[in-house]
Design a protein around this motif. Structure first.
Motif, short mmCIF file in Angstrom:
data_model
loop_
_atom_site.label_atom_id
_atom_site.label_comp_id
_atom_site.label_asym_id
_atom_site.label_seq_id
_atom_site.Cartn_x
_atom_site.Cartn_y
_atom_site.Cartn_z
N TRP A 118 0.56 -2.16 -7.45
CA TRP A 118 0.86 -2.31 -6.03
C TRP A 118 -0.40 -2.28 -5.17
O TRP A 118 -0.47 -2.90 -4.13
N ARG A 119 -1.41 -1.57 -5.62
CA ARG A 119 -2.69 -1.58 -4.88
C ARG A 119 -3.31 -2.98 -4.96
O ARG A 119 -3.89 -3.47 -3.99
N SER A 125 2.07 1.75 -3.48
CA SER A 125 1.04 2.28 -4.38
C SER A 125 0.89 3.79 -4.18
O SER A 125 0.75 4.53 -5.15
N GLN A 167 1.78 1.56 -12.17
CA GLN A 167 2.45 1.02 -10.99
C GLN A 167 1.57 1.15 -9.75
O GLN A 167 1.57 0.26 -8.90
N ASP A 168 0.83 2.24 -9.66
CA ASP A 168 -0.09 2.41 -8.53
C ASP A 168 -1.11 1.27 -8.49
O ASP A 168 -1.33 0.66 -7.46
N GLY A 221 -5.83 -1.39 1.25
CA GLY A 221 -5.59 -1.75 -0.15
C GLY A 221 -6.83 -2.35 -0.80
O GLY A 221 -7.14 -2.06 -1.96
N ASN A 274 0.83 -1.20 0.00
CA ASN A 274 0.00 0.00 0.00
C ASN A 274 0.87 1.25 0.00
O ASN A 274 0.56 2.23 -0.68
#
Length: 72
Positions: free
Chosen positions: A37-38, A21, A33-34, A49, A18
């Motif tokens: 990772w989320r 993200s 990428q956000d 998340g 988190n």
């Protein structure tokens, strides 16, 4: 900082994923990428998340986003 968070996230830490993200949300405007990772954060069981990923799916349009997936 980022390599340590990546290692922790891949090892199962939802809060680390988190944090990544959030980092990529602020530094990379494409959102790829956000979102990655989320998703990892949600899969690792982090409630923040999971909520954030659901809200993205409910509010966004596009081939990848799904309201059904957001409600699940």
């Amino acid at each position: 900082m980022v390599p340590a968070y990546k290692a922790a996230a891949y090892a199962g830490s939802g809060p680390a994923a988190n944090a990544l993200s959030t980092y990529y949300l602020k530094s990379n405007r494409t959102g790829e990428q956000d979102l990655y990772w989320r998703t990892i954060s949600a899969e690792n069981g982090d409630p923040v998340g999971q909520y954030s990923l659901a809200m993205i799916h409910l509010k966004q349009d596009g081939a990848y986003y799904s309201q059904r997936r957001g409600l699940y």
